[in-house]
Design an enzyme around this catalytic site. Structure first.
Site, PDB file in Angstrom:
ATOM      1  N   MET A   1     -11.737  -5.384   5.354  1.00 59.03           N
ATOM      2  CA  MET A   1     -10.857  -4.530   6.162  1.00 59.03           C
ATOM      3  C   MET A   1     -10.614  -5.184   7.516  1.00 59.03           C
ATOM      4  SD  MET A   1     -10.168  -1.973   4.233  1.00 59.03           S
ATOM      5  CE  MET A   1      -9.148  -1.164   5.466  1.00 59.03           C
TER       6      MET A   1
ATOM      7  N   MET B   1      -8.606   8.631  -0.047  1.00 56.18           N
ATOM      8  CA  MET B   1      -9.410   9.052   1.115  1.00 56.18           C
ATOM      9  C   MET B   1      -9.881  10.481   0.911  1.00 56.18           C
ATOM     10  SD  MET B   1      -6.939   7.668   4.097  1.00 56.18           S
ATOM     11  CE  MET B   1      -6.428   5.958   4.155  1.00 56.18           C
TER      12      MET B   1
ATOM     13  N   HIS C   1      -8.304   1.512  -4.028  1.00 51.35           N
ATOM     14  CA  HIS C   1      -9.242   1.325  -2.916  1.00 51.35           C
ATOM     15  C   HIS C   1      -9.857   2.689  -2.600  1.00 51.35           C
ATOM     16  CE1 HIS C   1      -9.539   0.260   1.697  1.00 51.35           C
ATOM     17  NE2 HIS C   1     -10.726   0.487   1.156  1.00 51.35           N
TER      18      HIS C   1
ATOM     19  N   SER D   1       0.830  -1.199   0.000  1.00 46.32           N
ATOM     20  CA  SER D   1       0.000   0.000   0.000  1.00 46.32           C
ATOM     21  C   SER D   1       0.866   1.252   0.000  1.00 46.32           C
ATOM     22  CB  SER D   1      -0.903   0.013   1.235  1.00 46.32           C
ATOM     23  OG  SER D   1      -1.429   1.317   1.389  1.00 46.32           O
TER      24      SER D   1
ATOM     25  N   ASP E   1      -6.950  -6.240   4.104  1.00 48.35           N
ATOM     26  CA  ASP E   1      -6.247  -4.954   4.180  1.00 48.35           C
ATOM     27  C   ASP E   1      -6.285  -4.431   5.614  1.00 48.35           C
ATOM     28  OD1 ASP E   1      -5.230  -2.400   3.766  1.00 48.35           O
ATOM     29  OD2 ASP E   1      -6.866  -1.729   2.459  1.00 48.35           O
TER      30      ASP E   1
ATOM     31  N   ASP F   1      -4.603   3.883  -1.983  1.00 51.62           N
ATOM     32  CA  ASP F   1      -5.673   4.216  -1.034  1.00 51.62           C
ATOM     33  C   ASP F   1      -6.151   5.650  -1.203  1.00 51.62           C
ATOM     34  OD1 ASP F   1      -5.998   1.891   0.761  1.00 51.62           O
ATOM     35  OD2 ASP F   1      -3.882   2.232   1.190  1.00 51.62           O
TER      36      ASP F   1
ATOM     37  N   MET G   1     -11.872   5.004  -0.545  1.00 52.88           N
ATOM     38  CA  MET G   1     -12.507   5.271   0.755  1.00 52.88           C
ATOM     39  C   MET G   1     -13.127   6.654   0.658  1.00 52.88           C
ATOM     40  SD  MET G   1      -9.510   3.662   3.109  1.00 52.88           S
ATOM     41  CE  MET G   1      -8.360   3.726   1.756  1.00 52.88           C
TER      42      MET G   1
ATOM     43  N   HIS H   1      -1.238  -1.142  -4.225  1.00 54.64           N
ATOM     44  CA  HIS H   1      -2.528  -0.776  -3.636  1.00 54.64           C
ATOM     45  C   HIS H   1      -2.518   0.738  -3.410  1.00 54.64           C
ATOM     46  CE1 HIS H   1      -6.113  -1.712  -1.163  1.00 54.64           C
ATOM     47  NE2 HIS H   1      -5.665  -0.801  -0.318  1.00 54.64           N
TER      48      HIS H   1
HETATM   49  C1  DX5 Z   1      -6.177   1.831   5.590  1.00 57.96           C
HETATM   50  C2  DX5 Z   1      -5.774   1.496   4.186  1.00 57.96           C
HETATM   51  C3  DX5 Z   1      -4.732   0.461   4.124  1.00 57.96           C
HETATM   52  C4  DX5 Z   1      -3.422   0.858   4.772  1.00 57.96           C
HETATM   53  C5  DX5 Z   1      -2.808  -0.387   5.315  1.00 57.96           C
HETATM   54  O1  DX5 Z   1      -7.288   2.630   5.584  1.00 57.96           O
HETATM   55  O2  DX5 Z   1      -6.886   1.020   3.440  1.00 57.96           O
HETATM   56  O3  DX5 Z   1      -4.501   0.024   2.778  1.00 57.96           O
HETATM   57  O4  DX5 Z   1      -2.513   1.494   3.914  1.00 57.96           O
HETATM   58  O5  DX5 Z   1      -1.695  -0.055   6.070  1.00 57.96           O
HETATM   59  P1  DX5 Z   1      -1.021  -1.092   7.078  1.00 57.96           P
HETATM   60  O6  DX5 Z   1      -0.619  -2.293   6.246  1.00 57.96           O
HETATM   61  O7  DX5 Z   1       0.113  -0.334   7.639  1.00 57.96           O
HETATM   62  O8  DX5 Z   1      -2.070  -1.472   8.093  1.00 57.96           O
HETATM   63 ZN    ZN Z   2      -6.475   0.047   1.440  1.00 61.48          ZN
END
Ligand code: DX5
Ligand code: ZN
Length: 218
Positions: free
Chosen positions: A138, A36, A65, A7, A176, A34, A67, A32
């Site tokens: 998650m 947000m 991903h 990620s 994840d 992310d 969010m 990956h």
């Molecule tokens: C959290 C993200 C994850 C995050 C995971 O909201 O969706 O993808 O980057 O990070 P680690 O592996 O450090 O928990």
């Molecule tokens: Zn993620």
């Protein structure tokens, strides 16, 4: 085949291209990404223009991903910016709009998936099984990297593995949050086949060793 998807949330954002290259050379299968929005989760990361630039820097499979609230508004733009897979949270909109978002991704020739937060039951993902290429479970509350793995999510992974094997064997099951060398075997044993790992890869200097430590011992 088990896929490891580092990620980028835990990468150095000033050197995203080099960071991606380091994990590619280290044996990662996917990246990956992310996204947000500060509304669906209490944090803001990166979005469409960064993905478009990043797409030019790597040929790796980009697992996006989202969010974000009401993702149907943006999925087409993420596809056009270079996503290979786009996953949307079932909690982020009405069923009708989630269906529209998944359809829009497929119409763009990309893969699609649904994501469920820790408090969301497996049934909310099972509803979509025939329409998705991947289900993402998650194992932390979405929003931040570096949190601890929630082992109480393992039964949900097992339930979804069984449902996938029965109803849509080609569908992937991704996990994840809090995945490291200690928790990866638990997630794999429960049926995951794609492991996302942020801190366990990008906070380590030796990326190849960090990635190898997540793969099952043969
Ligand atoms: C959290 C993200 C994850 C995050 C995971 O909201 O969706 O993808 O980057 O990070 P680690 O592996 O450090 O928990
Ligand atoms: Zn993620």
């Amino acid at each position: 085949m088990i896929r490891i998807a580092p990620s980028l949330l835990s990468a150095d954002f000033a050197r995203l291209g080099e960071e991606a290259d380091s994990v590619r050379r280290g044996g990662a299968d996917w990246l990956h990404y992310d996204v947000m929005d500060g509304i669906f989760v209490p944090n803001i990361s990166f979005g469409i223009p960064v993905l478009a630039s990043f797409r030019k820097a790597t040929e790796m499979f980009l697992d996006v991903h989202l969010m974000i609230d009401r993702p149907v508004r943006y999925v087409e733009q993420f596809c056009d910016a270079g996503a290979d897979m786009v996953t949307v949270h079932v909690e982020a909109d009405t069923e009708e709009n989630i269906a529209a978002a998944l359809r829009a991704v497929r119409e763009r020739g990309k893969q699609c998936g649904v994501v469920i937060k820790p408090a969301t039951p497996a049934a909310e993902a099972e509803k979509w099984l025939e329409q998705v290429d991947m289900v993402l479970v998650m194992t932390v509350e979405p929003g931040f990297g570096g949190q601890s793995f929630m082992a109480e999510q393992l039964p949900k992974l097992r339930t979804l593995r069984a449902a996938i094997d029965r109803r849509h064997p080609g569908c992937l099951l991704e996990v994840d949050g809090g995945i490291d060398a200690h928790t990866a075997p638990l997630a794999l044993e429960a049926g995951a086949d794609v492991l996302v790992a942020g801190s366990a890869v990008f906070k380590k200097a030796d990326r190849a060793a960090a990635i190898a430590a997540l793969r099952p011992a043969i």
